[in-house]
Design an enzyme around this catalytic site. Structure first.
Site, PDB file in Angstrom:
ATOM      1  N   SER A  80       0.860  -1.183   0.000  1.00  0.00           N
ATOM      2  CA  SER A  80       0.000   0.000   0.000  1.00  0.00           C
ATOM      3  C   SER A  80       0.896   1.233   0.000  1.00  0.00           C
ATOM      4  CB  SER A  80      -0.944  -0.039   1.191  1.00  0.00           C
ATOM      5  OG  SER A  80      -0.206  -0.138   2.371  1.00  0.00           O
ATOM      6  N   LEU A  81       0.282   2.397   0.170  1.00  0.00           N
ATOM      7  CA  LEU A  81       1.028   3.635  -0.050  1.00  0.00           C
ATOM      8  C   LEU A  81       1.211   4.430   1.224  1.00  0.00           C
ATOM      9  CD1 LEU A  81      -0.840   4.721  -3.289  1.00  0.00           C
ATOM     10  CD2 LEU A  81       1.501   3.885  -3.152  1.00  0.00           C
ATOM     11  N   GLU A 110      -2.778  10.294 -10.096  1.00  0.00           N
ATOM     12  CA  GLU A 110      -3.995   9.547 -10.424  1.00  0.00           C
ATOM     13  C   GLU A 110      -5.009   9.670  -9.302  1.00  0.00           C
ATOM     14  OE1 GLU A 110      -2.425   5.617 -10.850  1.00  0.00           O
ATOM     15  OE2 GLU A 110      -1.465   6.081 -12.758  1.00  0.00           O
ATOM     16  N   LYS A 112      -7.255   8.217  -6.480  1.00  0.00           N
ATOM     17  CA  LYS A 112      -7.186   7.014  -5.653  1.00  0.00           C
ATOM     18  C   LYS A 112      -8.611   6.479  -5.536  1.00  0.00           C
ATOM     19  CE  LYS A 112      -5.116   5.324  -1.372  1.00  0.00           C
ATOM     20  NZ  LYS A 112      -6.260   4.629  -0.808  1.00  0.00           N
ATOM     21  N   ASP A 114     -11.754   4.440  -4.565  1.00  0.00           N
ATOM     22  CA  ASP A 114     -12.144   3.788  -3.311  1.00  0.00           C
ATOM     23  C   ASP A 114     -12.860   2.476  -3.642  1.00  0.00           C
ATOM     24  OD1 ASP A 114     -12.556   3.313  -0.695  1.00  0.00           O
ATOM     25  OD2 ASP A 114     -14.076   4.858  -0.389  1.00  0.00           O
ATOM     26  N   ARG A 133      -5.863  -8.374  -2.452  1.00  0.00           N
ATOM     27  CA  ARG A 133      -4.594  -7.974  -1.843  1.00  0.00           C
ATOM     28  C   ARG A 133      -4.199  -8.897  -0.689  1.00  0.00           C
ATOM     29  NH1 ARG A 133      -4.083  -2.129   0.748  1.00  0.00           N
ATOM     30  NH2 ARG A 133      -5.771  -2.925   2.008  1.00  0.00           N
ATOM     31  N   GLU A 167      -8.129  -1.427  -9.421  1.00  0.00           N
ATOM     32  CA  GLU A 167      -9.101  -1.263  -8.350  1.00  0.00           C
ATOM     33  C   GLU A 167     -10.468  -1.632  -8.897  1.00  0.00           C
ATOM     34  OE1 GLU A 167      -7.498  -0.397  -5.689  1.00  0.00           O
ATOM     35  OE2 GLU A 167      -8.950   0.355  -4.236  1.00  0.00           O
ATOM     36  N   TYR A 218      -3.906   0.350 -12.992  1.00  0.00           N
ATOM     37  CA  TYR A 218      -2.950   1.444 -12.846  1.00  0.00           C
ATOM     38  C   TYR A 218      -1.482   1.035 -12.738  1.00  0.00           C
ATOM     39  CZ  TYR A 218      -4.371   0.248  -8.066  1.00  0.00           C
ATOM     40  OH  TYR A 218      -4.705  -0.431  -6.927  1.00  0.00           O
ATOM     41  N   LYS A 303       2.999   9.404  -8.269  1.00  0.00           N
ATOM     42  CA  LYS A 303       4.009   8.359  -8.498  1.00  0.00           C
ATOM     43  C   LYS A 303       5.136   8.908  -9.353  1.00  0.00           C
ATOM     44  CE  LYS A 303       0.273   5.009  -8.955  1.00  0.00           C
ATOM     45  NZ  LYS A 303      -0.425   4.059  -9.821  1.00  0.00           N
ATOM     46  N   LYS A 327      -4.459  12.059   0.981  1.00  0.00           N
ATOM     47  CA  LYS A 327      -5.792  11.635   1.436  1.00  0.00           C
ATOM     48  C   LYS A 327      -6.689  12.844   1.670  1.00  0.00           C
ATOM     49  CE  LYS A 327      -6.625   7.975   3.236  1.00  0.00           C
ATOM     50  NZ  LYS A 327      -7.402   6.821   2.830  1.00  0.00           N
ATOM     51  N   CYS A 420     -19.194 -21.039  20.945  1.00  0.00           N
ATOM     52  CA  CYS A 420     -19.884 -19.894  21.525  1.00  0.00           C
ATOM     53  C   CYS A 420     -19.061 -19.322  22.691  1.00  0.00           C
ATOM     54  CB  CYS A 420     -21.261 -20.321  22.024  1.00  0.00           C
ATOM     55  SG  CYS A 420     -22.118 -18.999  22.915  1.00  0.00           S
ATOM     56  N   CYS A 423     -21.411 -19.980  26.067  1.00  0.00           N
ATOM     57  CA  CYS A 423     -21.715 -21.300  26.641  1.00  0.00           C
ATOM     58  C   CYS A 423     -20.823 -22.413  26.095  1.00  0.00           C
ATOM     59  CB  CYS A 423     -23.188 -21.643  26.424  1.00  0.00           C
ATOM     60  SG  CYS A 423     -23.617 -21.907  24.701  1.00  0.00           S
ATOM     61  N   CYS A 436     -25.013 -19.602  17.696  1.00  0.00           N
ATOM     62  CA  CYS A 436     -24.913 -20.561  18.783  1.00  0.00           C
ATOM     63  C   CYS A 436     -26.257 -21.278  18.807  1.00  0.00           C
ATOM     64  CB  CYS A 436     -24.673 -19.845  20.108  1.00  0.00           C
ATOM     65  SG  CYS A 436     -24.988 -20.933  21.518  1.00  0.00           S
ATOM     66  N   CYS A 441     -28.513 -20.960  26.106  1.00  0.00           N
ATOM     67  CA  CYS A 441     -27.278 -20.174  26.256  1.00  0.00           C
ATOM     68  C   CYS A 441     -27.632 -18.878  26.999  1.00  0.00           C
ATOM     69  CB  CYS A 441     -26.718 -19.880  24.867  1.00  0.00           C
ATOM     70  SG  CYS A 441     -25.393 -18.646  24.864  1.00  0.00           S
TER      71      CYS A 441
HETATM   72  S1  IVH Z   1      -0.708   2.492  -6.724  1.00  0.00           S
HETATM   73  C1  IVH Z   1       2.816  -0.160  -5.590  1.00  0.00           C
HETATM   74  N1  IVH Z   1      -2.720   3.788  -7.808  1.00  0.00           N
HETATM   75  O1  IVH Z   1      -4.865   2.448  -2.838  1.00  0.00           O
HETATM   76  C2  IVH Z   1       1.597   0.474  -6.164  1.00  0.00           C
HETATM   77  N2  IVH Z   1      -3.155   2.537  -5.837  1.00  0.00           N
HETATM   78  O2  IVH Z   1      -2.925   2.442  -0.175  1.00  0.00           O
HETATM   79  C3  IVH Z   1       0.677   0.929  -5.097  1.00  0.00           C
HETATM   80  N3  IVH Z   1      -5.497   2.568  -5.115  1.00  0.00           N
HETATM   81  O3  IVH Z   1      -3.734  -0.793  -2.276  1.00  0.00           O
HETATM   82  C4  IVH Z   1      -0.678   1.221  -5.537  1.00  0.00           C
HETATM   83  N4  IVH Z   1      -6.245   3.850  -6.749  1.00  0.00           N
HETATM   84  O4  IVH Z   1      -5.787  -0.549  -3.720  1.00  0.00           O
HETATM   85  C5  IVH Z   1      -2.332   2.990  -6.801  1.00  0.00           C
HETATM   86  N5  IVH Z   1      -4.405   4.948  -8.913  1.00  0.00           N
HETATM   87  C6  IVH Z   1      -4.011   4.161  -7.906  1.00  0.00           C
HETATM   88  C7  IVH Z   1      -4.922   3.697  -6.932  1.00  0.00           C
HETATM   89  C8  IVH Z   1      -4.439   2.884  -5.899  1.00  0.00           C
HETATM   90  C9  IVH Z   1      -6.573   3.161  -5.656  1.00  0.00           C
HETATM   91  C10 IVH Z   1      -5.514   1.768  -3.872  1.00  0.00           C
HETATM   92  C11 IVH Z   1      -4.822   0.437  -4.002  1.00  0.00           C
HETATM   93  C12 IVH Z   1      -3.757   0.423  -2.953  1.00  0.00           C
HETATM   94  C13 IVH Z   1      -4.164   1.542  -2.048  1.00  0.00           C
HETATM   95  C14 IVH Z   1      -2.916   2.238  -1.531  1.00  0.00           C
END
Ligand code: IVH
Length: 701
Positions: A80-81, A110, A112, A114, A133, A167, A218, A303, A327, A420, A423, A436, A441
């Site tokens: 993840s990032l 790009e 992100k 969801d 993942r 995604e 991506y 990136k 974020k 359970c 119990c 259960c 219980c």
């Molecule tokens: S790049 C090594 N690009 O965000 C490459 N991630 O916390 C890392 N995600 O697990 C990911 N849009 O599920 C990348 N345009 C985008 C994305 C993206 C959504 C998600 C992805 C990753 C999480 C990163």
């Protein structure tokens, strides 16, 4: 033509039809012809699997076989990032990277998305696995479900090995339509990501196919490193060329806007060029654009473009050093998952609860949040120690929404223990949920009593959960019927129970004897009889407990299924629940204690003929005779119709008043019958002449 040739031809033809339909929205053959060819191909493939193409279009339609999502090891690191929360932090990432890289760098930006992180593995050009993942090393193989997504290529035009990250998500519109059509409130998803996560793990791919999933890809990881393009721009243009769906909202940063434009053009990519100094403006733009996007994003990803530099920067244990996620601020809070406790409900249902680091949210400090069930935990791939996002919308119980960061201890996805916690009885699984099975219980018994007495049910406000607990432990209250037969005077002197509160308790119990039959019925806690269905039963021929017991004895569910919105499964459940000797004993004791076991005939509302039974109505515009317009919906429901808030393919009628644009257009497009106010009044037996706008509410209520 021999069998192999026929399979080859059908495969090729159907692929062309699918492509035209999904890429250009054009149908080359009628739906029925398409289905016929597709069925024929599936039948031939079944008899001659040796001739089946690995990318056969029949894989798109899904199957009824049960998926078991085997665990598989990723061949690429699925990380993840690292995060940034301000323009400065992003700019800092740019300048640190440039300083460290020792030369000119450019950056891709790009959205992100969801959604659900997915890795698509291709071998020799064929999709062989789609894997979640998981913990970054091991994920679940969900291939059959992912194959139902039209934009995931089953085969690519080059016979290469490649892993593609993307995604999986659902558009806001797709979510709204799908969720609105779900009649069962319990099954409605909280947001598009939850719906997507559930769909990715549907047991039958034929069901996953019904959910409008899509994907944006991506990143690409080539098996043969020498084929890897030199930079991210060329990775994206190559992925696009191979048939993957790339997010067109792509931005590219270079030292100047002009040089960014040139690099984009050279890579043959659409996208918006920016100079480094534009970063603040860009983030501001995207933040305000966010709400207008057709899908949900929770941030932006920056990136480094140059792959050679990426390789030299490498990875920490958890993040690439060459990318950062900005974020957006959100109404959610982050917390650490410290542990999971398991609760037993009154029906025996097991609910896992997240114990989280104390977190301020919406004006209160939260320490616990619901996790619903094991499936939900699996969908999130949630492990102890993970950093999670918690939400609290309105008054609802706080919920764990998503995993923001995986734990660093290597903990794997949490599993509810098999027995359970109260119990010790071995749990059973029913419809994806754990229970259960032990009726006695203690947690279940206390839950049943507290539910019976709760304000929504028999409303004995002097008998709350705490008092139930004390009386249970003292051995005074061990069943629902004990409420009316126990000697509560013995309770005086127990912790928290003085003489005064005991006498209030006795009064409260006495007063509750007057509750109407429908309330008594729903308070019994039978799984499928909530407040609404108890009302429905009692006003549709089941106005006495004896009538229900009779049907339960005979096993003939037809009288139950004749009631609108009671399906076969519910009917069967009701019939079998009332066969329980324990429940019957409770009912008989309550009857002798004078509780209402049938409806008071004076209060029976006039029965309406069920002329709208089986129909699904939606409403739009405003009305002369129904204000608020929900009064019109009530009329539909009284006559057996179901009402929904948006027009979908399941809607049968649109009740259209003055005004109202988009629902009407949608209804016309789908061929839904449109009924105006005058016609509606005629249908329900009131012509507009006889109803004036002032007295209409009285008449219709
Ligand atoms: S790049 C090594 N690009 O965000 C490459 N991630 O916390 C890392 N995600 O697990 C990911 N849009 O599920 C990348 N345009 C985008 C994305 C993206 C959504 C998600 C992805 C990753 C999480 C990163």
């Amino acid at each position: 033509m021999d069998i192999k040739e026929e399979i080859d031809k059908l495969t090729a033809d159907l692929k062309v039809y699918q492509d035209k339909y999904y890429k250009e929205g054009r149908s080359l053959v009628s739906d029925s012809e398409y289905d016929r060819l597709s069925d024929r191909l599936a039948a031939l493939e079944k008899e001659h699997p040796e001739y089946m193409h690995p990318d056969s279009p029949t894989k798109r339609v899904g199957s009824d076989l049960t998926n078991d999502f085997p665990e598989v090891r990723h061949s690429i690191p699925v990380l993840s990032l690292d995060k940034a929360y301000s323009d400065e932090a992003v700019l800092d990432f740019f300048s640190r990277s440039i300083a460290k890289g020792g030369g000119a760098l450019s950056f891709a930006a790009e959205e992100k998305i969801d959604g659900i992180s997915m890795v698509l593995y291709y071998e020799k050009g064929l999709l062989v696995r789609a894997v979640t993942r998981g913990n970054g090393e091991i994920g679940n193989d969900v291939t059959p479900n992912i194959m139902t997504i039209q934009s995931v290529p089953l085969a690519i035009p080059e016979p290469i090995d490649i892993a593609v990250r993307g995604e999986v998500y659902i558009s806001k519109e797709g979510f709204r339509k799908f969720n609105d059509a779900e009649a069962d409130e319990d099954k409605k998803a909280a947001n598009p990501r939850n719906l997507a996560a559930g769909a990715v793990r549907r047991q039958k791919s034929s069901e996953a196919r019904q959910v409008p999933l899509d994907i944006f890809c991506y990143e690409g990881f080539w098996g043969d490193k020498s084929l890897t393009p030199p930079d991210h721009l060329h990775i994206l243009s190559k992925l696009k060329e191979l048939g993957f769906r790339i997010n067109p909202h792509f931005a590219f940063f270079d030292s100047t806007k002009e040089s960014a434009r040139i690099k984009l053009r050279n890579a043959g990519l659409e996208g918006t060029p920016y100079g480094f100094s534009d970063i603040g403006e860009f983030i501001e733009e995207k933040t305000s654009e966010r709400g207008r996007l057709p899908y949900e994003i929770d941030g932006l990803v920056f990136k480094i473009n140059e792959l050679a530099v990426r390789d030299s920067f490498g990875y920490t244990e958890h993040h690439p050093r060459w990318a950062i996620a900005y974020k957006f601020e959100s109404p959610q809070a982050e917390a650490r998952l410290l542990g999971i406790t398991v609760q037993v409900g009154r029906t025996g249902r097991i609910t896992p609860v997240a114990e989280i680091s104390p977190t301020k949210l919406g004006g209160s400090t939260i320490r616990r949040a619901t996790l619903h069930n094991q499936e939900y935990i699996d969908e999130l791939e949630l492990a102890i120690g993970d950093t999670v996002s918690i939400s609290k919308r309105g008054d609802v119980i706080p919920a764990v929404e998503s995993v923001i960061d995986k734990n660093e201890e290597g903990n794997t996805t949490y599993s509810i223990p098999p027995v359970c916690p109260c119990c010790g009885t071995e749990l059973v699984k029913i419809g994806g949920l754990q229970y259960c099975p032990e009726y006695t219980c203690p947690d279940q018994v206390k839950g049943r009593i507290a539910f019976f007495a709760s304000s929504d049910q028999m409303d004995i406000d002097t008998l709350g959960p705490k008092t139930v607990e004390i009386l249970y432990e003292a051995g005074i209250l061990r069943s629902i019927e004990d409420i009316y037969t126990a000697d509560f005077t013995k309770a005086a002197g127990l912790p928290g129970l003085g003489v005064k509160s005991v006498s209030q308790l006795i009064d409260g119990v006495k007063e509750s004897r007057s509750r109407p039959f429908a309330v008594v019925l729903s308070s019994l806690g039978v799984a499928d009889i909530g407040k609404k269905s108890a009302e429905l039963l009692s006003s549709n021929g089941f106005g006495s407990i004896d009538r229900i017991l009779d049907v339960s004895d005979s096993g003939d569910i037809s009288a139950l299924t004749a009631i609108p919105s009671i399906g076969e499964v519910t009917a069967e459940n009701i019939v079998s629940a009332f066969r329980s000797p324990r429940l019957r004993k409770t009912i008989e004791i309550l009857r002798t204690q004078g509780l209402h076991m049938s409806i008071d005939m004076d209060s029976v509302e006039e029965q309406k003929e069920q002329i709208f039974s089986g129909q699904v109505w939606c409403i739009t515009g405003s009305f002369d005779n129904f204000n608020p317009r929900t009064l019109a919906l009530k009329e539909v429901e009284k006559r057996g119709g179901r009402t929904v808030s948006s027009v979908t393919s399941k809607t049968t009628h649109l009740l259209a008043g003055r005004g109202g644009g988009s629902k009407r257009a949608e209804a016309e497009r789908l061929g839904v019958r449109i009924v105006d106010e005058k016609e509606f009044l005629e249908l329900i037996g009131m012509d507009s002449g006889s109803v004036s706008s002032t007295d209409s509410q009285l008449t219709l209520l």
